[in-house]
Scaffold this motif. Structure first.
Motif, PDB file in Angstrom:
ATOM      1  N   GLU A 186      35.720  26.380  40.994  1.00 25.01           N
ATOM      2  CA  GLU A 186      34.993  25.755  42.110  1.00 25.01           C
ATOM      3  C   GLU A 186      34.084  26.737  42.835  1.00 25.01           C
ATOM      4  N   LEU A 187      34.422  28.021  42.809  1.00 27.21           N
ATOM      5  CA  LEU A 187      33.588  29.041  43.459  1.00 27.21           C
ATOM      6  C   LEU A 187      32.795  29.852  42.442  1.00 27.21           C
ATOM      7  N   ASP A 188      32.920  29.486  41.161  1.00 24.99           N
ATOM      8  CA  ASP A 188      32.278  30.263  40.101  1.00 24.99           C
ATOM      9  C   ASP A 188      32.690  31.733  40.203  1.00 24.99           C
ATOM     10  N   PHE A 189      33.986  31.954  40.447  1.00 26.06           N
ATOM     11  CA  PHE A 189      34.530  33.296  40.687  1.00 26.06           C
ATOM     12  C   PHE A 189      35.421  33.702  39.521  1.00 26.06           C
ATOM     13  N   GLU A 190      35.279  34.936  39.065  1.00 21.52           N
ATOM     14  CA  GLU A 190      36.072  35.421  37.933  1.00 21.52           C
ATOM     15  C   GLU A 190      36.421  36.892  38.112  1.00 21.52           C
ATOM     16  N   ILE A 191      37.690  37.220  37.819  1.00 21.98           N
ATOM     17  CA  ILE A 191      38.130  38.613  37.769  1.00 21.98           C
ATOM     18  C   ILE A 191      38.338  38.939  36.295  1.00 21.98           C
ATOM     19  N   PRO A 192      37.475  39.774  35.707  1.00 19.75           N
ATOM     20  CA  PRO A 192      37.562  40.053  34.264  1.00 19.75           C
ATOM     21  C   PRO A 192      38.846  40.791  33.905  1.00 19.75           C
ATOM     22  N   PRO A 193      39.233  40.765  32.620  1.00 14.82           N
ATOM     23  CA  PRO A 193      40.442  41.483  32.191  1.00 14.82           C
ATOM     24  C   PRO A 193      40.264  42.993  32.301  1.00 14.82           C
ATOM     25  N   PHE A 194      41.384  43.682  32.498  1.00 11.32           N
ATOM     26  CA  PHE A 194      41.449  45.145  32.558  1.00 11.32           C
ATOM     27  C   PHE A 194      40.669  45.738  33.734  1.00 11.32           C
ATOM     28  N   THR A 195      40.380  44.929  34.750  1.00  7.51           N
ATOM     29  CA  THR A 195      39.749  45.452  35.964  1.00  7.51           C
ATOM     30  C   THR A 195      40.757  45.583  37.101  1.00  7.51           C
ATOM     31  N   GLN A 196      41.945  45.021  36.924  1.00 11.46           N
ATOM     32  CA  GLN A 196      43.037  45.153  37.889  1.00 11.46           C
ATOM     33  C   GLN A 196      44.313  45.497  37.134  1.00 11.46           C
ATOM     34  N   LYS A 197      45.211  46.217  37.812  1.00 10.35           N
ATOM     35  CA  LYS A 197      46.508  46.497  37.228  1.00 10.35           C
ATOM     36  C   LYS A 197      47.360  45.235  37.228  1.00 10.35           C
ATOM     37  N   GLY A 198      48.341  45.183  36.344  1.00  9.70           N
ATOM     38  CA  GLY A 198      49.247  44.047  36.308  1.00  9.70           C
ATOM     39  C   GLY A 198      50.026  43.929  37.610  1.00  9.70           C
ATOM     40  N   SER A 199      50.377  42.702  37.982  1.00  6.31           N
ATOM     41  CA  SER A 199      51.052  42.498  39.260  1.00  6.31           C
ATOM     42  C   SER A 199      52.038  41.344  39.183  1.00  6.31           C
ATOM     43  N   LEU A 200      53.050  41.414  40.043  1.00  2.00           N
ATOM     44  CA  LEU A 200      54.000  40.323  40.262  1.00  2.00           C
ATOM     45  C   LEU A 200      53.770  39.857  41.680  1.00  2.00           C
ATOM     46  N   SER A 201      53.178  38.682  41.847  1.00  2.00           N
ATOM     47  CA  SER A 201      52.705  38.258  43.161  1.00  2.00           C
ATOM     48  C   SER A 201      52.855  36.745  43.291  1.00  2.00           C
ATOM     49  N   THR A 202      52.055  36.160  44.179  1.00  2.00           N
ATOM     50  CA  THR A 202      51.960  34.713  44.359  1.00  2.00           C
ATOM     51  C   THR A 202      50.491  34.318  44.268  1.00  2.00           C
ATOM     52  N   ILE A 203      50.221  33.013  44.260  1.00  2.00           N
ATOM     53  CA  ILE A 203      48.823  32.560  44.262  1.00  2.00           C
ATOM     54  C   ILE A 203      48.114  33.090  45.504  1.00  2.00           C
ATOM     55  N   GLU A 204      48.781  33.044  46.660  1.00  2.00           N
ATOM     56  CA  GLU A 204      48.180  33.591  47.881  1.00  2.00           C
ATOM     57  C   GLU A 204      47.939  35.090  47.745  1.00  2.00           C
ATOM     58  N   GLY A 205      48.878  35.784  47.106  1.00  2.00           N
ATOM     59  CA  GLY A 205      48.708  37.213  46.891  1.00  2.00           C
ATOM     60  C   GLY A 205      47.507  37.534  46.019  1.00  2.00           C
ATOM     61  N   LEU A 206      47.257  36.696  44.999  1.00  2.00           N
ATOM     62  CA  LEU A 206      46.078  36.900  44.160  1.00  2.00           C
ATOM     63  C   LEU A 206      44.797  36.757  44.970  1.00  2.00           C
ATOM     64  N   LEU A 207      44.762  35.760  45.872  1.00  2.00           N
ATOM     65  CA  LEU A 207      43.581  35.570  46.720  1.00  2.00           C
ATOM     66  C   LEU A 207      43.392  36.757  47.659  1.00  2.00           C
ATOM     67  N   ASP A 208      44.496  37.226  48.259  1.00  2.00           N
ATOM     68  CA  ASP A 208      44.411  38.368  49.177  1.00  2.00           C
ATOM     69  C   ASP A 208      43.929  39.614  48.446  1.00  2.00           C
ATOM     70  N   ARG A 209      44.404  39.799  47.214  1.00  2.00           N
ATOM     71  CA  ARG A 209      44.001  40.979  46.446  1.00  2.00           C
ATOM     72  C   ARG A 209      42.518  40.918  46.094  1.00  2.00           C
ATOM     73  N   ALA A 210      42.025  39.716  45.776  1.00  2.00           N
ATOM     74  CA  ALA A 210      40.599  39.554  45.468  1.00  2.00           C
ATOM     75  C   ALA A 210      39.750  39.842  46.696  1.00  2.00           C
ATOM     76  N   VAL A 211      40.195  39.356  47.863  1.00  2.00           N
ATOM     77  CA  VAL A 211      39.469  39.614  49.108  1.00  2.00           C
ATOM     78  C   VAL A 211      39.445  41.104  49.418  1.00  2.00           C
ATOM     79  N   ALA A 212      40.594  41.759  49.272  1.00  2.00           N
ATOM     80  CA  ALA A 212      40.670  43.192  49.559  1.00  2.00           C
ATOM     81  C   ALA A 212      39.756  43.988  48.635  1.00  2.00           C
ATOM     82  N   GLY A 213      39.666  43.580  47.362  1.00  2.00           N
ATOM     83  CA  GLY A 213      38.795  44.274  46.425  1.00  2.00           C
ATOM     84  C   GLY A 213      37.327  44.144  46.793  1.00  2.00           C
ATOM     85  N   LEU A 214      36.919  42.953  47.272  1.00  2.00           N
ATOM     86  CA  LEU A 214      35.528  42.752  47.674  1.00  2.00           C
ATOM     87  C   LEU A 214      35.204  43.465  48.987  1.00  2.00           C
ATOM     88  N   GLU A 215      36.172  43.522  49.897  1.00  2.00           N
ATOM     89  CA  GLU A 215      35.935  44.160  51.198  1.00  2.00           C
ATOM     90  C   GLU A 215      35.916  45.679  51.123  1.00  2.00           C
TER      91      GLU A 215
END
Length: 442
Positions: free
Chosen positions: A112-141
């Motif tokens: 819906e936002l035409d947003f993509e995080i390509p493979p091998f650009t982030q380390k593996g993680s054990l999180s939640t859907i909200e955590g994935l959004l927070d991590r994406a925001v932190a990476g952009l900020e």
């Protein structure tokens, strides 16, 4: 620094099961360089095992000089035979709490936002859907101050996009989170297990040559297909090759044999036995090509003797038990040649015994009770105390359920052939078999 003993390495007990009662499990501490202040900090490594995600390495770094810290998770298990794609329709805020295992090889998308995080650009993680959004925001900020100084216009556009990402957490409108992992080692929680989750779609796919190269399964200059096997030699002997145990990772051997199933077709049976931990497993793959039509087999269980029927469940076959409101997607328990009782016990183990997000001390009481009740119902189906139907639906047409009345028809079993949908052909990697006319007509 604590050490990993030679006995543990050779005995296959390096990876420990997660448990509240294990007080002896201590992380390994390693002195390592801080990439923020270039002073020495401490990395802690914990080798453990999570069902669904196999063995994992949890690492945590902290620096006493500058206070920098980070954590990451890596898969230490084998790469799966097929890739996996999870598509979650986020409709309520409760969906944001779903547990997610995201491998570093996974691609994350929000269409819906035409947003993509390509493979091998982030380390593996054990999180939640909200955590994935927070991590994406932190990476952009992270680099916004530098952008504002160098290119304010670009920084402003990124800031607007960041606000859109943050707005998603309010779930004012429905959106989709897609996690596509060619390694097959990512996972999204189904809180409704063992029932089907209408908001979550799980599909398996065959990796491309490029994806095999990214995962290190094929050399960069190896563009040729794998050489064909000598079928006559395979029919007359058992092939043995070295591998690692999927449970303890100790050296083991796998036996492979091409067999003919009466009234069906040839299949390849692979069995792995581990001398270190005693683990045994078998896997079945079709020895032939994908059939022109899919197959749907429905058996009405009327007697406990039905549990002795032979079952060939291919890795593309889904299993459903309507009376229990249960449906298991393709590849969830892999390809198997077993009995109906063996298949039902494997399903019980997968859903009840090995569910990391529901069972255990941290699992919600109602969910634990719900899973235990499902396990009891499976036991009653096996004992013939519940009048139930088992449905094997294989779009590749490579699954089989024994007809005990053969060559006469089985009064309790129906076998339906059907034409695959466009989406099913995509999941089976049959894109080259689709004509323009088929795509337009379907």
């Amino acid at each position: 620094m604590s050490a990993i003993s030679e006995e543990n390495v050779r005995g296959g007990s390096v990876f420990k099961d997660i448990g509240a009662d294990d007080e002896d499990s201590q992380p390994t501490e390693i002195e390592s360089l801080c990439m923020n202040c270039y002073q020495n900090g401490t990395t802690r490594l914990l080798l453990t095992r999570i069902p669904f995600f196999k063995e994992i390495i949890v690492s945590s770094f902290s620096c006493g000089s500058c206070g920098s810290s980070n954590t990451e998770i890596q898969s230490a298990g084998r790469i799966q035979d097929q890739g996996v794609c999870y598509a979650l329709k986020v409709k309520t805020k409760q969906h944001l709490n779903r547990e997610v295992v995201k491998a570093d090889s996974a691609t994350t998308r929000i269409p819906e936002l035409d947003f993509e995080i390509p493979p091998f650009t982030q380390k593996g993680s054990l999180s939640t859907i909200e955590g994935l959004l927070d991590r994406a925001v932190a990476g952009l900020e992270q680099d916004q101050p530098a952008r504002r100084a160098a290119d304010p216009e670009v920084a402003e556009k990124i800031e607007q996009f960041i606000q859109k990402l943050k707005k998603l957490k309010d779930v004012e409108t429905e959106f989709t989170v897609v996690i596509e992992d060619p390694s097959g080692n990512s996972f999204v929680e189904n809180p409704l297990a063992p029932q089907k989750d209408e908001a979550l779609t799980v599909s398996r796919f065959k990796r491309t040559v490029q994806q095999d190269m990214q995962l290190g399964l094929r050399a960069d200059d190896d563009l040729d297909e794998e050489p064909s096997s000598d079928l006559e030699a395979m029919r007359n002997e058992v092939l043995v090759f070295n591998t690692n145990c999927p449970e303890c990772n100790a050296p083991a051997s796998t036996n492979m044999k091409l067999c003919q199933i009466p009234h069906f077709k040839e299949v390849v049976i692979m069995a792995t036995n581990c001398d270190s931990c005693g683990h045994r497993t078998n896997e079945v793959k079709s020895g032939g090509a994908t059939e022109e039509l899919g197959t749907k087999i429905t058996l009405h269980i009327t007697d406990p003797s039905d549990m002795t029927r032979d079952v060939l469940k291919s890795e593309t076959c889904s299993v459903a038990i309507p009376e229990l409101e249960f449906e298991l997607g393709m590849a969830a328990v892999g390809g198997k040649f077993t009995t109906l009782e063996g298949l039902l016990k494997d399903i019980k183990d997968l859903i009840v015994s090995k569910n990391p997000f529901i069972c255990g001390d941290s699992g919600p009481t109602d969910r634990v009770q719900k899973l235990n009740e499902f396990g009891e119902k499976i036991d009653k189906v096996i004992a013939g105390e519940i009048n139930a139907h088992v449905i094997l639906d294989d779009p590749a047409g490579n699954s089989y359920l024994q007809n005990v009345y053969a060559p006469e028809p089985d009064p309790e079993m129906t076998v339906e052939k059907y034409t695959r949908s466009f989406e099913q052909n995509e999941e089976l990697g049959l894109n080259d078999m689709k004509t323009e006319g088929y795509q337009e007509g379907n």
